[in-house]
Design an enzyme around this catalytic site. Structure first.
Site, PDB file in Angstrom:
ATOM      1  CG  HIS A  84      45.932  43.066  33.652  1.00  0.00           C
ATOM      2  ND1 HIS A  84      45.749  41.743  33.334  1.00  0.00           N
ATOM      3  CD2 HIS A  84      44.789  43.692  33.308  1.00  0.00           C
ATOM      4  CE1 HIS A  84      44.537  41.578  32.827  1.00  0.00           C
ATOM      5  NE2 HIS A  84      43.935  42.757  32.806  1.00  0.00           N
ATOM      6  CG  ASP A 163      37.251  36.805  37.141  1.00  0.00           C
ATOM      7  OD1 ASP A 163      36.440  37.744  37.089  1.00  0.00           O
ATOM      8  OD2 ASP A 163      38.017  36.515  36.202  1.00  0.00           O
ATOM      9  NE  ARG A 170      31.282  41.253  34.762  1.00  0.00           N
ATOM     10  CZ  ARG A 170      32.581  41.567  34.597  1.00  0.00           C
ATOM     11  NH1 ARG A 170      33.519  40.789  35.110  1.00  0.00           N
ATOM     12  NH2 ARG A 170      32.932  42.643  33.959  1.00  0.00           N
ATOM     13  CB  SER A 185      36.722  40.814  36.739  1.00  0.00           C
ATOM     14  OG  SER A 185      37.267  39.971  35.768  1.00  0.00           O
ATOM     15  CE  LYS A 189      40.960  38.017  35.720  1.00  0.00           C
ATOM     16  NZ  LYS A 189      40.052  38.055  34.590  1.00  0.00           N
TER      17      LYS A 189
HETATM   18  N1  URA Z   1      39.182  41.644  31.766  1.00  0.00           N
HETATM   19  C1  URA Z   1      38.889  40.884  32.845  1.00  0.00           C
HETATM   20  O1  URA Z   1      39.707  40.068  33.276  1.00  0.00           O
HETATM   21  N2  URA Z   1      37.706  41.063  33.444  1.00  0.00           N
HETATM   22  C2  URA Z   1      36.779  41.954  33.013  1.00  0.00           C
HETATM   23  O2  URA Z   1      35.727  42.066  33.596  1.00  0.00           O
HETATM   24  C3  URA Z   1      37.098  42.728  31.882  1.00  0.00           C
HETATM   25  C4  URA Z   1      38.324  42.558  31.273  1.00  0.00           C
END
Ligand code: URA
Length: 434
Positions: A84, A163, A170, A185, A189
């Site tokens: 990621h 999320d 947010r 967050s 995932k």
């Molecule tokens: N990428 C994400 O998936 N979440 C965040 O909070 C910031 C970057």
């Protein structure tokens, strides 16, 4: 349990229990009488100022991951690996590292995102290949991973829905830039996506969320700790995003550059970051040292098998692999405009975020989710930070088939600084958190 008591508790800087976090996340995603946005928003602001303990961050991540589908990759064995990136400009490393590590026996079962704003997304880049399908059913996805050891698809709608809701709040309550909230967050995932090993590319600099190495290190350490607590093998690499990665920015242009790396002809910085990421992925999944993994990665570039693996994935997902075999087949943009240097001097700074915005203005990115992309659009840099240029030298080419280039050119030039003094060479890899 009452949400107002949880807000009060966090306001006073106290730590939540697992039950309290579960209450909050269930309340956020349930259909009947969900916790109202104003209470969640107040709690987010309390977290922003008071922070969270490592235990709380893990409980939050775990609850968010379990709020939707948890992908079960157990049928694919122990060598599933994911990567990621926290997001950058010109970052096409997934297209390079996924085929490299899949050629060497790891299984890359990857869900990727689309670009928004100034950052690109892997799914958009893959869709620049004619016919390539980024939507597979769960069974098709698993079957492809089993047969070919590699699949890259878009994130399913029900991956960590908590999320999605929290991120939307947010975004409008000025609470995005909180390390506990970013870490939970991203990792919710990744945990839901199911791979046994996860390598994180934490970008640092003008084109990244984290503008300095201290905050990037802190984010990396939190995410590695979350993954380990969830029994995943983890590594995080802090990489430079003060300068776009490689020379190409924009969907088809980036696919071409990624293929060049797989042919051993790619830019030095992109090749180095890709090799570092691929070596860590292989090292975690094959339980070998990173140096040995690097040698293996180099060998599958040299013998062409990594490029053949990318063609295999493209064919398996319905794409026309002849575009990978010969990237000159990608259509060139209708307009290609050269940006000339306005002065003599060293290029002392490039604001990667502004360059990403210039690329979006050419049609390569989206401002709104529903915007259509121009796959031919983007920027090819001819000079990068540290180079000496003379007035009138070509700094970059702006490519577009759908837009006027004027505002992109203005934005691009505003991203650059010139100096009479040669800048210190920038570090590419800052450190690895294992
Ligand atoms: N990428 C994400 O998936 N979440 C965040 O909070 C910031 C970057």
């Amino acid at each position: 349990m009452r949400m107002s008591d949880l807000i009060e508790k966090k306001k006073c800087g106290l730590a939540h229990t697992r039950e309290e976090i579960d209450f909050l996340i269930h309340g956020l995603v349930r259909e009947a009488e969900p916790i109202p946005d104003y209470q969640i928003s107040a709690w987010l602001m309390a977290v922003y100022f008071r922070g969270m303990t490592d235990e709380e961050i893990f409980y939050l991540t775990d609850a968010m991951a379990r709020s939707g589908d948890m992908t079960d990759l157990s049928a694919l064995g122990e060598m599933t690996v994911d990567k990621h990136s926290t997001g950058g400009v010109g970052d096409k490393t997934t297209l390079i590292v996924a085929p490299i590590v899949a050629t060497l026996g790891a299984t890359v079962a990857k869900m990727s995102g689309r670009g928004l704003g100034f950052t690109g997304g892997t799914v958009d880049k893959l869709e620049a290949i004619p016919g390539f399908c980024t939507v597979l059913s769960r069974d098709e996805f698993l079957a492809q991973c089993k047969t070919h050891g590699i699949a890259v698809v878009g994130q399913s709608g029900n991956l960590a829905p908590a999320d999605k809701k929290l991120y939307a709040l947010r975004d409008v309550t000025a609470t995005v830039d909180s390390i506990p909230l970013i870490a939970s967050s991203i990792m919710s995932k990744k945990l839901a996506a199911g791979a046994k090993s996860i390598v994180l590319d934490v970008k640092v600099g003008s084109g990244a969320f984290m503008k300095d190495t201290a905050s990037a290190r802190s984010l990396a350490q939190k995410m590695v700790a979350i993954g380990k607590a969830a029994e995943r093998s983890m590594a995080a690499i802090l990489t430079n995003m003060d300068i776009p990665l490689g020379f190409a920015i924009g969907n088809a242009l980036e696919v071409k550059e990624a293929v060049a790396v797989l042919e051993g002809k790619g830019p030095r910085d992109l090749t180095e970051v890709s090799l570092t990421l691929a070596s860590e992925m292989l090292s975690l999944s094959l339980h070998i040292q990173a140096e040995e993994a690097r040698e293996k990665c180099l060998s599958v570039i040299a013998d062409g098998s990594a490029k053949r693996k990318l063609c295999e994935m493209v064919r398996a997902q319905g794409g026309d692999a002849s575009y990978i075999e010969d990237t000159e087949k990608f259509p060139r943009a209708e307009t290609v405009c050269k940006v000339l240097s306005p002065e003599d001097g060293y290029l002392s700074h490039m604001d990667a975020e502004k360059i990403g915005i210039a690329s979006s203005l050419l049609g390569a990115g989206r401002e709104k989710k529903e915007d259509l992309l121009d796959m031919t659009a983007g920027i090819v840099l001819c000079r990068k930070t540290g180079d000496y240029v003379k007035k009138g030298d070509i700094l970059a080419e702006l490519h577009t088939s759908t837009r006027d280039t004027r505002s992109a050119e203005e934005t691009f030039l505003s991203a650059l600084a010139f100096s009479g003094i040669q800048p210190e060479p920038a570090k590419l890899i800052y450190e690895i958190v294992r």
